[in-house]
Scaffold this active site. Structure first.
Site, PDB file in Angstrom:
ATOM      1  N   TRP A 119       0.734  -1.130  -0.008  1.00  0.00           N
ATOM      2  CA  TRP A 119      -0.061   0.094   0.069  1.00  0.00           C
ATOM      3  C   TRP A 119       0.654   1.111  -0.012  1.00  0.00           C
ATOM      4  O   TRP A 119       0.615   2.175  -0.580  1.00  0.00           O
ATOM      5  CB  TRP A 119      -0.799  -0.049   1.195  1.00  0.00           C
ATOM      6  CG  TRP A 119      -2.050  -1.101   0.776  1.00  0.00           C
ATOM      7  CD1 TRP A 119      -2.162  -1.919   1.718  1.00  0.00           C
ATOM      8  CD2 TRP A 119      -3.158  -1.115  -0.259  1.00  0.00           C
ATOM      9  NE1 TRP A 119      -3.461  -2.914   1.116  1.00  0.00           N
ATOM     10  CE2 TRP A 119      -3.777  -2.332  -0.015  1.00  0.00           C
ATOM     11  CE3 TRP A 119      -3.231  -0.255  -1.025  1.00  0.00           C
ATOM     12  CZ2 TRP A 119      -4.925  -2.575  -0.814  1.00  0.00           C
ATOM     13  CZ3 TRP A 119      -4.559  -0.555  -1.837  1.00  0.00           C
ATOM     14  CH2 TRP A 119      -5.066  -2.037  -1.602  1.00  0.00           C
ATOM     15  N   ASP A 155      -1.819   6.740   6.052  1.00  0.00           N
ATOM     16  CA  ASP A 155      -2.816   5.682   5.634  1.00  0.00           C
ATOM     17  C   ASP A 155      -3.306   4.806   6.738  1.00  0.00           C
ATOM     18  O   ASP A 155      -2.313   3.838   7.242  1.00  0.00           O
ATOM     19  CB  ASP A 155      -2.294   5.111   4.328  1.00  0.00           C
ATOM     20  CG  ASP A 155      -3.337   3.987   3.964  1.00  0.00           C
ATOM     21  OD1 ASP A 155      -4.231   3.828   4.244  1.00  0.00           O
ATOM     22  OD2 ASP A 155      -3.102   3.454   2.715  1.00  0.00           O
ATOM     23  N   LYS A 167     -12.558  -1.719   5.770  1.00  0.00           N
ATOM     24  CA  LYS A 167     -11.964  -2.899   6.871  1.00  0.00           C
ATOM     25  C   LYS A 167     -12.652  -2.758   8.065  1.00  0.00           C
ATOM     26  O   LYS A 167     -12.974  -3.708   8.797  1.00  0.00           O
ATOM     27  CB  LYS A 167     -10.276  -2.384   6.749  1.00  0.00           C
ATOM     28  CG  LYS A 167      -9.594  -3.178   5.351  1.00  0.00           C
ATOM     29  CD  LYS A 167      -9.376  -2.190   4.398  1.00  0.00           C
ATOM     30  CE  LYS A 167      -8.821  -2.871   3.016  1.00  0.00           C
ATOM     31  NZ  LYS A 167      -8.210  -2.109   2.258  1.00  0.00           N
TER      32      LYS A 167
HETATM   33  C1  LIG Z   1      -7.615  -1.617   1.147  1.00  0.00           C
HETATM   34  C2  LIG Z   1      -6.384  -0.356   1.608  1.00  0.00           C
HETATM   35  C3  LIG Z   1      -6.349   0.559   0.514  1.00  0.00           C
HETATM   36  C4  LIG Z   1      -7.271   0.758  -0.690  1.00  0.00           C
HETATM   37  O1  LIG Z   1      -8.397   1.144  -0.392  1.00  0.00           O
HETATM   38  P1  LIG Z   1      -9.661   1.429  -1.488  1.00  0.00           P
HETATM   39  O2  LIG Z   1     -10.723   2.011  -0.648  1.00  0.00           O
HETATM   40  O3  LIG Z   1      -9.712   0.200  -2.076  1.00  0.00           O
HETATM   41  O4  LIG Z   1      -8.950   2.500  -2.258  1.00  0.00           O
HETATM   42  C5  LIG Z   1      -5.380   1.401   0.831  1.00  0.00           C
HETATM   43  N1  LIG Z   1      -4.797   1.355   1.684  1.00  0.00           N
HETATM   44  C6  LIG Z   1      -4.745   0.370   2.677  1.00  0.00           C
HETATM   45  C7  LIG Z   1      -3.625   0.181   3.887  1.00  0.00           C
HETATM   46  C8  LIG Z   1      -5.376  -0.716   2.565  1.00  0.00           C
HETATM   47  O5  LIG Z   1      -5.625  -1.624   3.382  1.00  0.00           O
END
Ligand SMILES: *Cc1c(COP(=O)(O)O)cnc(C)c1O
Length: 371
Positions: A114, A183, A207
Site C-alpha cells: 500500500w 494511511d 476494513k
Molecule cells: C484497502 C487499502 C487501501 C485501498 O483502499 P480502497 O478503498 O480500495 O481504495 C489503501 N490502503 C490500505 C492500507 C488498505 O488496506
C-alpha cells in the site's frame, strides 16, 4: 453443520466467521439494527438511503457519525473530519495535490504494497523522497525512526500504519518536522491515537469502519489551506471542510452504517476497550502460531499487526488444504493476498473473540492431522 457457525439472538441465520481483509465482517448487532429500520427509517416511511441528504433524518445521522468519530478519537477542534469518496486510493493522489506545493518534496516511507501504491501516485504529480525502504523485505516490517532519511522542508511525511497485505503494523509513529500523513485504512479505530501527532489521517471504510464507499479523512484545517487554485473543487479538502462533507451527495447509506458502527464502539467501551480486545485476540493467535513448528508468522515480531495476522504452513499444498477445510467449517476468507500467498486472518474490531478461538481450535486440529 459445523460447531463454528453462530446464531446470534436466536434469529434464524447462519453467520460464519469471516476473516476477509476487506470488505470485511461487520458487527452482527449493527447489521440487525440496519435491517430493522431498513424499510421505515424512524417512522419516515422510507429507508435512509431513499431520502434527501439535506433532510432532517439524514442530517441527524451525518452529524452523529461526525460527533462519534470526534469523541472516539478525541479529535481536537483544529482538525476537520470528512467523509469522502473514491476510497483510500483516491487519497494517494489527492494528498500530494493538496498538500505539496510547487517544487516541494514529499517524504514517503515504503513499508509494503500500500505504501508503494501511494508513492507511485505521488510521483506522477511531483517529487518524492523515499525516506526509508523496507517494503520488499521478508519477514515484513515497518521502518524505524533511526533509518529515516528526511528532507528538510518536506511538504509532509507519508506512512501506512498497517500494511494490510503483509501484516506489518507501526507501533511507534515516525517523527518528522513535516506534518505526518498516515494511511490507516486497516487499523483506524483499532487502538487509541494522539491525533495531534498527525497532520492528516485517512482510511477507506471497508476494513474496520463499515461498508465500502466512504473514505474517512481527518485533517488539520490549516494544512487544507495550502491547496492551489489549479486543483478542481471536488478534489480540495477545503471544499469539503467548508461544506461539512455535503458539497455533493455523500454516500449516505455508508455513512449511516458508520454512524451505527461508531455508536456500537461507544457502547462497547470505545477505543480503550477495543485496543485491549485487539491485543488479546491477536496475542492468542500469535501465541498459537509461535507454539507450533507447523505454522510460522511472516512479520517481524515487534511489528506484528493486531488486525491482519499473516502466517505460512510448511508447503503451499498444505496451505490450500487448510483454506479449503477451514472454509468448509465456516471459517472464511483466510487465503493470503494473491501477491504473497500463505494465510491471512483479518481480525478487525467486529471479529468476535469466539471467532479467533474457533480459528485457533481449527489450526490445532489441522496440525494434528497433517503435521
Ligand atoms: C484497502 C487499502 C487501501 C485501498 O483502499 P480502497 O478503498 O480500495 O481504495 C489503501 N490502503 C490500505 C492500507 C488498505 O488496506
Amino acid at each position: 453443520m459445523t460447531p463454528y457457525i453462530t446464531k446470534p439472538k436466536g434469529i434464524f441465520m447462519n453467520r460464519i466467521y469471516n476473516f476477509s481483509a476487506g470488505p470485511a465482517t461487520l458487527p452482527t448487532d449493527v447489521l440487525l439494527e440496519a435491517q430493522s429500520e431498513l424499510l421505515d427509517y424512524q417512522g419516515s416511511g422510507m429507508s435512509i438511503m431513499e431520502m434527501s441528504h439535506r433532510g432532517k433524518y439524514y442530517d441527524a445521522v451525518h452529524q452523529e457519525a461526525l460527533a462519534n468519530f470526534r469523541e472516539l478519537l478525541e479529535v481536537p477542534e483544529e482538525y476537520a473530519i470528512l467523509f469522502l469518496q473514491g476510497g483510500a486510493t483516491t487519497q494517494f493522489s489527492q494528498i500530494p495535490m493538496n498538500l505539496r506545493g510547487e517544487g516541494q518534496v514529499a517524504d514517503y516511507i515504503n513499508a509494503g504494497a500500500w505504501s508503494k501504491k501511494a508513492i507511485k501516485e505521488a510521483k506522477i504529480l511531483g517529487e518524492v523522497n523515499i525516506a526509508a525502504d523496507c517494503g520488499s523485505e521478508i519477514p515484513t516490517r515497518q521502518a524505524t525512526q533511526e533509518e529515516l532519511n528526511l528532507t528538510p522542508g518536506a511538504a509532509y511525511l507519508h506512512c501506512c500504519s498497517n500494511e494490510t497485505i503483509s501484516g506489518a503494523q507501526i507501533k511507534e509513529f515516525p517523527k518528522s518536522d513535516a506534518p505526518l500523513v498516515c494511511d490507516m485504512s486497516s487499523d483506524i479505530l483499532s487502538r487509541r491515537l494522539k491525533i495531534s501527532d498527525f497532520g492528516m489521517i485517512y482510511a477507506g471504510a471497508q476494513k474496520n469502519l463499515g461498508p465500502a464507499g466512504v473514505t474517512l479523512v481527518i485533517i488539520r484545517k490549516d494544512l487544507a489551506e495550502r491547496v492551489s487554485d489549479k486543483v478542481p473543487e471536488m478534489l480540495r479538502y477545503s471544499t469539503h471542510i467548508a461544506n461539512d462533507s455535503l458539497f455533493n451527495t455523500p454516500p449516505t447509506f455508508g455513512i449511516y452504517l458508520l454512524c451505527l458502527v461508531t455508536r456500537w464502539l461507544k457502547q462497547h467501551g470505545g477505543l480503550e476497550a477495543m485496543e485491549a480486545l485487539n491485543d488479546r485476540k491477536s496475542g492468542k493467535l500469535y501465541a498459537a502460531i509461535d507454539a507450533s513448528d507447523f505454522y510460522s508468522g511472516t512479520a517481524v515480531k515487534e511489528f506484528r499487526s493486531t488486525m491482519n495476522v499473516t502466517y505460512r504452513l510448511p508447503t503451499e499444498e498444505l496451505e490450500k488444504k487448510f483454506i479449503a477445510e477451514a472454509t468448509a467449517k465456516g471459517l472464511d476468507g483466510l487465503k493470503g493476498h494473491r501477491s504473497v500467498g500463505g494465510i491471512r486472518a483479518s481480525i478487525y474490531n467486529a471479529m468476535p473473540e469466539a471467532g479467533v478461538d474457533a480459528l485457533i481450535a481449527f489450526m490445532q486440529e489441522f496440525e494434528a492431522a497433517n503435521a
